[in-house]
Design a protein around this motif. Structure first.
Motif, PDB file in Angstrom:
ATOM      1  N   UNK A   1       0.585   0.721 -11.315  1.00 11.77           N
ATOM      2  CA  UNK A   1      -0.630   1.125 -12.017  1.00 11.77           C
ATOM      3  C   UNK A   1      -1.087   2.486 -11.511  1.00 11.77           C
ATOM      4  N   UNK A   2      -1.451   3.389 -12.425  1.00 11.65           N
ATOM      5  CA  UNK A   2      -2.067   4.652 -12.043  1.00 11.65           C
ATOM      6  C   UNK A   2      -1.140   5.420 -11.090  1.00 11.65           C
ATOM      7  N   UNK A   3      -1.593   5.782  -9.890  1.00  8.77           N
ATOM      8  CA  UNK A   3      -0.721   6.553  -8.976  1.00  8.77           C
ATOM      9  C   UNK A   3       0.518   5.754  -8.593  1.00  8.77           C
ATOM     10  N   UNK A   4       0.381   4.433  -8.492  1.00  3.18           N
ATOM     11  CA  UNK A   4       1.536   3.595  -8.224  1.00  3.18           C
ATOM     12  C   UNK A   4       2.547   3.650  -9.343  1.00  3.18           C
ATOM     13  N   UNK A   5       2.076   3.842 -10.579  1.00  2.00           N
ATOM     14  CA  UNK A   5       2.988   4.017 -11.697  1.00  2.00           C
ATOM     15  C   UNK A   5       3.762   5.313 -11.591  1.00  2.00           C
ATOM     16  N   UNK A   6       3.134   6.339 -11.043  1.00  2.84           N
ATOM     17  CA  UNK A   6       3.835   7.627 -10.871  1.00  2.84           C
ATOM     18  C   UNK A   6       4.904   7.513  -9.789  1.00  2.84           C
ATOM     19  N   UNK A   7       4.580   6.803  -8.731  1.00  2.00           N
ATOM     20  CA  UNK A   7       5.602   6.511  -7.727  1.00  2.00           C
ATOM     21  C   UNK A   7       6.723   5.683  -8.343  1.00  2.00           C
ATOM     22  N   UNK A   8       6.370   4.725  -9.193  1.00  2.00           N
ATOM     23  CA  UNK A   8       7.353   3.811  -9.766  1.00  2.00           C
ATOM     24  C   UNK A   8       8.334   4.527 -10.691  1.00  2.00           C
ATOM     25  N   UNK A   9       7.835   5.399 -11.573  1.00  2.00           N
ATOM     26  CA  UNK A   9       8.794   6.056 -12.470  1.00  2.00           C
ATOM     27  C   UNK A   9       9.624   7.100 -11.729  1.00  2.00           C
ATOM     28  N   UNK A  10       9.057   7.696 -10.673  1.00  3.35           N
ATOM     29  CA  UNK A  10       9.859   8.601  -9.841  1.00  3.35           C
ATOM     30  C   UNK A  10      10.965   7.824  -9.140  1.00  3.35           C
ATOM     31  N   UNK A  11      10.642   6.607  -8.685  1.00  5.26           N
ATOM     32  CA  UNK A  11      11.639   5.741  -8.066  1.00  5.26           C
ATOM     33  C   UNK A  11      12.771   5.444  -9.042  1.00  5.26           C
ATOM     34  N   UNK A  12      12.431   5.177 -10.301  1.00  5.93           N
ATOM     35  CA  UNK A  12      13.450   4.880 -11.311  1.00  5.93           C
ATOM     36  C   UNK A  12      14.339   6.089 -11.585  1.00  5.93           C
ATOM     37  N   UNK A  13      13.775   7.295 -11.497  1.00  7.88           N
ATOM     38  CA  UNK A  13      14.565   8.507 -11.704  1.00  7.88           C
ATOM     39  C   UNK A  13      15.432   8.834 -10.492  1.00  7.88           C
ATOM     40  N   UNK A  14      14.877   8.686  -9.297  1.00 11.20           N
ATOM     41  CA  UNK A  14      15.588   9.074  -8.077  1.00 11.20           C
ATOM     42  C   UNK A  14      16.525   7.996  -7.560  1.00 11.20           C
ATOM     43  N   UNK A  15      16.230   6.741  -7.872  1.00  5.66           N
ATOM     44  CA  UNK A  15      17.013   5.616  -7.327  1.00  5.66           C
ATOM     45  C   UNK A  15      17.390   4.651  -8.453  1.00  5.66           C
ATOM     46  N   UNK A  16      18.136   5.120  -9.445  1.00  8.16           N
ATOM     47  CA  UNK A  16      18.409   4.277 -10.619  1.00  8.16           C
ATOM     48  C   UNK A  16      19.176   3.005 -10.295  1.00  8.16           C
ATOM     49  N   UNK A  17      19.990   3.020  -9.255  1.00  4.60           N
ATOM     50  CA  UNK A  17      20.758   1.818  -8.916  1.00  4.60           C
ATOM     51  C   UNK A  17      19.879   0.727  -8.310  1.00  4.60           C
ATOM     52  N   UNK A  18      18.690   1.091  -7.840  1.00  2.00           N
ATOM     53  CA  UNK A  18      17.811   0.112  -7.206  1.00  2.00           C
ATOM     54  C   UNK A  18      16.813  -0.515  -8.185  1.00  2.00           C
ATOM     55  N   UNK A  19      16.524   0.165  -9.276  1.00  2.00           N
ATOM     56  CA  UNK A  19      15.437  -0.283 -10.154  1.00  2.00           C
ATOM     57  C   UNK A  19      15.996  -1.005 -11.381  1.00  2.00           C
ATOM     58  N   UNK A  20      15.691  -2.302 -11.466  1.00  2.00           N
ATOM     59  CA  UNK A  20      16.184  -3.133 -12.561  1.00  2.00           C
ATOM     60  C   UNK A  20      15.280  -3.055 -13.786  1.00  2.00           C
TER      61      UNK A  20
ATOM     62  N   UNK B   1       0.856  -1.186   0.000  1.00  2.00           N
ATOM     63  CA  UNK B   1       0.000   0.000   0.000  1.00  2.00           C
ATOM     64  C   UNK B   1       0.892   1.235   0.000  1.00  2.00           C
ATOM     65  N   UNK B   2       0.629   2.169  -0.903  1.00  2.00           N
ATOM     66  CA  UNK B   2       1.321   3.453  -0.865  1.00  2.00           C
ATOM     67  C   UNK B   2       1.001   4.174   0.442  1.00  2.00           C
ATOM     68  N   UNK B   3       1.911   5.046   0.871  1.00  2.00           N
ATOM     69  CA  UNK B   3       1.558   5.880   2.037  1.00  2.00           C
ATOM     70  C   UNK B   3       0.282   6.660   1.723  1.00  2.00           C
ATOM     71  N   UNK B   4      -0.586   6.756   2.723  1.00  2.00           N
ATOM     72  CA  UNK B   4      -1.859   7.441   2.537  1.00  2.00           C
ATOM     73  C   UNK B   4      -2.989   6.541   2.086  1.00  2.00           C
ATOM     74  N   UNK B   5      -2.657   5.358   1.610  1.00  2.00           N
ATOM     75  CA  UNK B   5      -3.656   4.433   1.063  1.00  2.00           C
ATOM     76  C   UNK B   5      -3.737   3.171   1.908  1.00  2.00           C
ATOM     77  N   UNK B   6      -4.876   2.485   1.823  1.00  2.00           N
ATOM     78  CA  UNK B   6      -5.018   1.196   2.476  1.00  2.00           C
ATOM     79  C   UNK B   6      -4.702   1.270   3.950  1.00  2.00           C
ATOM     80  N   UNK B   7      -3.886   0.324   4.404  1.00  2.00           N
ATOM     81  CA  UNK B   7      -3.508   0.278   5.808  1.00  2.00           C
ATOM     82  C   UNK B   7      -2.112   0.821   6.059  1.00  2.00           C
TER      83      UNK B   7
END
Length: 293
Positions: free
Chosen positions: A103-122, A58-64
Protein backbone atom coordinates in the motif's frame (compact mmCIF):
# COMPACT_ATOMS: atom_id res chain seq x y z
CA UNK A 1 -4.17 -7.06 17.26
CA UNK A 2 -2.05 -9.75 15.58
CA UNK A 3 -3.04 -12.56 17.92
CA UNK A 4 -0.93 -15.68 17.19
CA UNK A 5 1.59 -13.64 15.16
CA UNK A 6 5.27 -13.85 16.08
CA UNK A 7 7.22 -10.60 16.26
CA UNK A 8 10.81 -10.69 15.07
CA UNK A 9 13.65 -8.46 13.93
CA UNK A 10 15.82 -9.69 11.07
CA UNK A 11 19.24 -8.22 10.35
CA UNK A 12 19.87 -7.91 6.62
CA UNK A 13 23.09 -6.79 4.98
CA UNK A 14 21.98 -3.15 5.19
CA UNK A 15 19.26 -2.76 7.83
CA UNK A 16 17.35 -4.35 10.68
CA UNK A 17 13.76 -5.07 9.68
CA UNK A 18 10.98 -5.39 12.22
CA UNK A 19 8.11 -7.73 11.35
CA UNK A 20 5.32 -10.01 12.46
CA UNK A 21 4.53 -13.34 10.81
CA UNK A 22 1.99 -16.14 11.15
CA UNK A 23 0.23 -18.85 9.21
CA UNK A 24 1.16 -21.81 7.07
CA UNK A 25 0.96 -21.94 3.32
CA UNK A 26 2.24 -19.96 0.33
CA UNK A 27 4.14 -16.85 1.47
CA UNK A 28 2.65 -13.37 1.23
CA UNK A 29 4.56 -10.23 2.21
CA UNK A 30 2.49 -7.18 3.24
CA UNK A 31 4.12 -3.74 3.04
CA UNK A 32 2.64 -0.59 4.58
CA UNK A 33 2.36 3.02 3.53
CA UNK A 34 3.30 6.47 4.87
CA UNK A 35 3.32 7.40 7.75
CA UNK A 36 2.22 4.02 9.04
CA UNK A 37 3.84 0.75 10.07
CA UNK A 38 3.08 -2.93 9.49
CA UNK A 39 0.24 -2.49 12.00
CA UNK A 40 -1.92 -1.08 9.18
CA UNK A 41 -2.61 -4.71 8.14
CA UNK A 42 -4.21 -5.68 11.47
CA UNK A 43 -7.68 -6.04 9.89
CA UNK A 44 -6.43 -8.05 6.89
CA UNK A 45 -3.40 -10.11 7.96
CA UNK A 46 -5.13 -12.48 10.44
CA UNK A 47 -7.62 -13.57 7.80
CA UNK A 48 -4.95 -14.09 5.16
CA UNK A 49 -2.94 -16.10 7.70
CA UNK A 50 -5.69 -18.72 7.69
CA UNK A 51 -4.52 -19.69 4.18
CA UNK A 52 -1.05 -18.21 3.74
CA UNK A 53 2.19 -17.62 5.58
CA UNK A 54 1.80 -13.88 6.13
CA UNK A 55 4.73 -11.56 6.81
CA UNK A 56 3.98 -7.94 7.81
CA UNK A 57 7.19 -5.91 7.77
CA UNK A 58 8.17 -2.33 8.60
CA UNK A 59 10.02 -0.70 5.71
CA UNK A 60 13.48 0.62 6.54
CA UNK A 61 13.09 4.05 8.08
CA UNK A 62 9.61 3.28 9.39
CA UNK A 63 8.24 1.77 12.58
CA UNK A 64 10.79 -0.23 14.50
CA UNK A 65 12.99 -1.00 11.51
CA UNK A 66 16.39 0.70 11.49
CA UNK A 67 17.11 4.08 9.96
CA UNK A 68 20.36 3.76 7.97
CA UNK A 69 22.48 6.85 7.35
CA UNK A 70 21.58 8.62 4.13
CA UNK A 71 23.76 9.83 1.24
CA UNK A 72 23.57 12.88 -1.06
CA UNK A 73 21.68 10.87 -3.71
CA UNK A 74 19.30 9.41 -1.08
CA UNK A 75 19.92 5.88 -2.39
CA UNK A 76 19.66 4.30 1.09
CA UNK A 77 15.97 5.31 1.04
CA UNK A 78 15.28 4.35 -2.55
CA UNK A 79 12.67 1.71 -3.22
CA UNK A 80 15.48 -0.40 -4.68
CA UNK A 81 17.24 -0.40 -1.30
CA UNK A 82 13.97 -1.14 0.51
CA UNK A 83 13.32 -4.00 -1.91
CA UNK A 84 16.73 -5.51 -1.17
CA UNK A 85 15.84 -5.56 2.53
CA UNK A 86 12.57 -7.36 2.00
CA UNK A 87 13.98 -9.99 -0.37
CA UNK A 88 16.62 -10.79 2.26
CA UNK A 89 13.96 -10.93 4.98
CA UNK A 90 11.88 -13.42 3.04
CA UNK A 91 14.93 -15.52 2.21
CA UNK A 92 15.89 -15.60 5.90
CA UNK A 93 12.39 -16.86 6.67
CA UNK A 94 12.91 -19.62 4.09
CA UNK A 95 11.05 -18.14 1.12
CA UNK A 96 12.80 -17.71 -2.22
CA UNK A 97 9.57 -16.86 -4.04
CA UNK A 98 6.52 -15.09 -2.66
CA UNK A 99 3.63 -12.74 -3.37
CA UNK A 100 3.82 -9.13 -2.24
CA UNK A 101 0.99 -6.71 -1.43
CA UNK A 102 1.97 -3.09 -0.95
CA UNK A 103 0.00 0.00 0.00
CA UNK A 104 1.21 3.52 -0.80
CA UNK A 105 5.02 3.67 -0.24
CA UNK A 106 5.00 -0.08 0.36
CA UNK A 107 3.45 -0.46 -3.07
CA UNK A 108 6.36 1.46 -4.57
CA UNK A 109 8.80 -0.85 -2.84
CA UNK A 110 6.72 -3.81 -4.04
CA UNK A 111 6.68 -2.95 -7.74
CA UNK A 112 10.40 -2.11 -7.62
CA UNK A 113 10.94 -5.55 -6.08
CA UNK A 114 9.03 -7.12 -8.98
CA UNK A 115 11.21 -5.26 -11.50
CA UNK A 116 14.55 -5.89 -9.77
CA UNK A 117 13.88 -9.42 -8.49
CA UNK A 118 11.48 -11.05 -10.97
CA UNK A 119 12.45 -14.59 -9.98
CA UNK A 120 11.38 -13.93 -6.38
CA UNK A 121 7.99 -12.30 -6.96
CA UNK A 122 5.11 -14.64 -7.80
CA UNK A 123 2.38 -11.99 -7.73
CA UNK A 124 2.09 -8.27 -7.03
CA UNK A 125 -0.87 -6.34 -5.63
CA UNK A 126 -0.54 -2.55 -5.38
CA UNK A 127 -2.98 -0.46 -3.35
CA UNK A 128 -3.82 3.10 -4.36
CA UNK A 129 -0.72 3.93 -6.36
CA UNK A 130 0.68 4.24 -9.86
CA UNK A 131 4.38 3.95 -10.70
CA UNK A 132 6.28 6.98 -9.42
CA UNK A 133 7.36 8.09 -12.89
CA UNK A 134 3.76 8.05 -14.10
CA UNK A 135 2.68 10.43 -11.35
CA UNK A 136 5.49 12.89 -11.95
CA UNK A 137 5.29 12.70 -15.75
CA UNK A 138 1.53 13.36 -15.74
CA UNK A 139 1.67 16.03 -13.03
CA UNK A 140 -0.50 19.10 -13.48
CA UNK A 141 -1.92 21.70 -11.13
CA UNK A 142 -4.52 19.28 -9.73
CA UNK A 143 -1.82 16.75 -8.91
CA UNK A 144 0.42 19.40 -7.36
CA UNK A 145 -2.40 20.64 -5.14
CA UNK A 146 -3.55 17.18 -4.14
CA UNK A 147 -0.09 15.66 -3.70
CA UNK A 148 1.68 18.79 -2.42
CA UNK A 149 3.25 16.75 0.37
CA UNK A 150 5.39 14.91 -2.24
CA UNK A 151 7.09 18.19 -3.11
CA UNK A 152 7.24 19.45 0.47
CA UNK A 153 8.80 16.27 1.92
CA UNK A 154 11.36 16.16 -0.90
CA UNK A 155 12.76 19.59 -0.04
CA UNK A 156 16.37 19.63 1.21
CA UNK A 157 17.17 18.75 4.81
CA UNK A 158 16.14 19.99 7.28
CA UNK A 159 13.23 22.28 6.44
CA UNK A 160 10.48 19.60 6.28
CA UNK A 161 11.84 17.86 9.37
CA UNK A 162 11.78 21.04 11.44
CA UNK A 163 8.30 22.08 10.37
CA UNK A 164 6.75 18.63 10.88
CA UNK A 165 8.40 18.19 14.27
CA UNK A 166 6.52 21.24 15.56
CA UNK A 167 3.19 19.38 15.31
CA UNK A 168 3.42 15.86 13.81
CA UNK A 169 -0.29 15.16 14.38
CA UNK A 170 -1.31 18.19 12.34
CA UNK A 171 0.77 17.00 9.40
CA UNK A 172 0.43 13.23 9.45
CA UNK A 173 -3.22 13.08 10.46
CA UNK A 174 -4.45 15.94 8.28
CA UNK A 175 -6.63 13.55 6.26
CA UNK A 176 -8.43 12.62 9.47
CA UNK A 177 -8.02 9.84 11.96
CA UNK A 178 -11.52 8.43 12.20
CA UNK A 179 -10.74 5.43 9.99
CA UNK A 180 -7.94 4.18 12.25
CA UNK A 181 -8.31 1.77 15.16
CA UNK A 182 -7.27 3.46 18.42
CA UNK A 183 -4.49 0.94 19.09
CA UNK A 184 -3.17 1.31 15.54
CA UNK A 185 -3.28 5.10 15.78
CA UNK A 186 -1.33 5.00 19.04
CA UNK A 187 1.32 2.89 17.31
CA UNK A 188 1.56 5.29 14.39
CA UNK A 189 1.91 8.23 16.77
CA UNK A 190 4.62 6.45 18.77
CA UNK A 191 6.64 6.14 15.59
CA UNK A 192 5.93 9.36 13.68
CA UNK A 193 6.79 11.55 16.65
CA UNK A 194 10.35 10.15 16.65
CA UNK A 195 12.69 12.68 14.94
CA UNK A 196 14.70 9.84 13.38
CA UNK A 197 11.54 8.47 11.75
CA UNK A 198 10.46 11.91 10.53
CA UNK A 199 13.86 12.34 8.88
CA UNK A 200 13.78 8.85 7.35
CA UNK A 201 10.32 9.42 5.90
CA UNK A 202 11.50 12.68 4.33
CA UNK A 203 14.42 10.77 2.85
CA UNK A 204 11.93 8.30 1.37
CA UNK A 205 10.24 11.16 -0.52
CA UNK A 206 13.55 12.74 -1.51
CA UNK A 207 14.50 9.41 -3.03
CA UNK A 208 11.11 9.27 -4.75
CA UNK A 209 11.66 12.60 -6.50
CA UNK A 210 15.20 11.62 -7.52
CA UNK A 211 16.65 8.15 -7.78
CA UNK A 212 13.28 6.33 -7.80
CA UNK A 213 12.07 8.49 -10.68
CA UNK A 214 15.29 7.87 -12.60
CA UNK A 215 15.11 4.11 -12.08
CA UNK A 216 11.54 4.04 -13.38
CA UNK A 217 12.51 6.03 -16.46
CA UNK A 218 15.51 3.77 -17.08
CA UNK A 219 13.34 0.66 -16.90
CA UNK A 220 10.85 2.07 -19.36
CA UNK A 221 13.57 3.06 -21.81
CA UNK A 222 15.04 -0.44 -21.57
CA UNK A 223 11.62 -2.02 -22.09
CA UNK A 224 11.76 -3.80 -18.74
CA UNK A 225 8.33 -4.94 -17.57
CA UNK A 226 6.83 -6.64 -14.54
CA UNK A 227 6.68 -10.35 -15.30
CA UNK A 228 4.28 -11.58 -12.62
CA UNK A 229 0.49 -11.09 -12.42
CA UNK A 230 -0.39 -7.60 -11.18
CA UNK A 231 -3.48 -6.49 -9.29
CA UNK A 232 -4.24 -2.79 -8.83
CA UNK A 233 -6.76 -1.74 -6.18
CA UNK A 234 -7.66 1.84 -5.41
CA UNK A 235 -10.07 3.95 -3.41
CA UNK A 236 -13.05 5.25 -5.36
CA UNK A 237 -13.26 8.26 -3.03
CA UNK A 238 -9.66 9.31 -3.70
CA UNK A 239 -8.06 11.34 -6.49
CA UNK A 240 -6.53 8.36 -8.32
CA UNK A 241 -9.98 7.26 -9.47
CA UNK A 242 -10.76 10.77 -10.78
CA UNK A 243 -7.46 11.39 -12.52
CA UNK A 244 -6.36 8.10 -14.07
CA UNK A 245 -7.45 4.93 -15.82
CA UNK A 246 -5.56 2.93 -13.21
CA UNK A 247 -5.43 -0.48 -14.87
CA UNK A 248 -4.56 1.03 -18.23
CA UNK A 249 -1.59 2.85 -16.70
CA UNK A 250 -0.35 -0.38 -15.10
CA UNK A 251 -0.69 -2.20 -18.44
CA UNK A 252 2.11 0.05 -19.61
CA UNK A 253 4.30 -1.70 -17.02
CA UNK A 254 3.03 -5.29 -17.00
CA UNK A 255 1.31 -7.74 -19.35
CA UNK A 256 -1.02 -9.40 -16.85
CA UNK A 257 -3.04 -6.71 -15.03
CA UNK A 258 -6.39 -6.77 -13.30
CA UNK A 259 -7.99 -4.58 -10.67
CA UNK A 260 -10.86 -2.44 -9.49
CA UNK A 261 -11.82 0.44 -7.28
CA UNK A 262 -13.11 -0.04 -3.74
CA UNK A 263 -15.67 2.24 -2.08
CA UNK A 264 -13.33 4.00 0.36
CA UNK A 265 -10.55 6.55 0.56
CA UNK A 266 -6.80 6.03 0.52
CA UNK A 267 -6.49 3.57 3.42
CA UNK A 268 -8.10 0.51 1.83
CA UNK A 269 -6.99 -2.11 4.35
CA UNK A 270 -8.26 -0.05 7.29
CA UNK A 271 -11.30 1.68 5.81
CA UNK A 272 -12.64 -1.30 3.85
CA UNK A 273 -10.93 -4.49 5.06
CA UNK A 274 -13.68 -6.88 3.95
CA UNK A 275 -13.81 -5.44 0.44
CA UNK A 276 -10.02 -5.43 0.25
CA UNK A 277 -9.89 -9.09 1.30
CA UNK A 278 -12.64 -9.96 -1.18
CA UNK A 279 -10.39 -8.65 -3.94
CA UNK A 280 -7.07 -9.96 -2.60
CA UNK A 281 -8.04 -13.53 -1.77
CA UNK A 282 -9.10 -14.70 -5.27
CA UNK A 283 -6.16 -12.88 -6.86
CA UNK A 284 -3.64 -14.59 -4.59
CA UNK A 285 -5.34 -17.98 -4.97
CA UNK A 286 -5.25 -17.72 -8.76
CA UNK A 287 -1.62 -16.56 -8.76
CA UNK A 288 -0.45 -19.43 -6.56
CA UNK A 289 -2.39 -21.97 -8.62
CA UNK A 290 -0.17 -21.09 -11.58
CA UNK A 291 3.11 -21.81 -9.86
CA UNK A 292 4.83 -24.41 -7.74
CA UNK A 293 6.66 -22.89 -4.78
Amino acid sequence: MFENFTQRQITTSEAVINLRHAGDGPPVLLLHGHPQTHVMWHRVAPRLAQTYTVVCADLRGYGDSSKPPTTPDHEPYSKRAMARDQVEVMRTLGFERFAVVGHDRGGRCAYRMALDHPDQIAALSVLDILPTAEHFRRADMSFAMGYWHWFFLAQPYDLPERLISGDPDAFYLRRGKHMFDEAALAEYRRCFTDPATIHAMCEDYRAGAGIDMRLDESDQKAGRRIACPVQALWGLKGPIDRWYDVCEVWRGWANDVEGRGIDCGHYLAEEAPEETLAALEPFLAKAFERISL
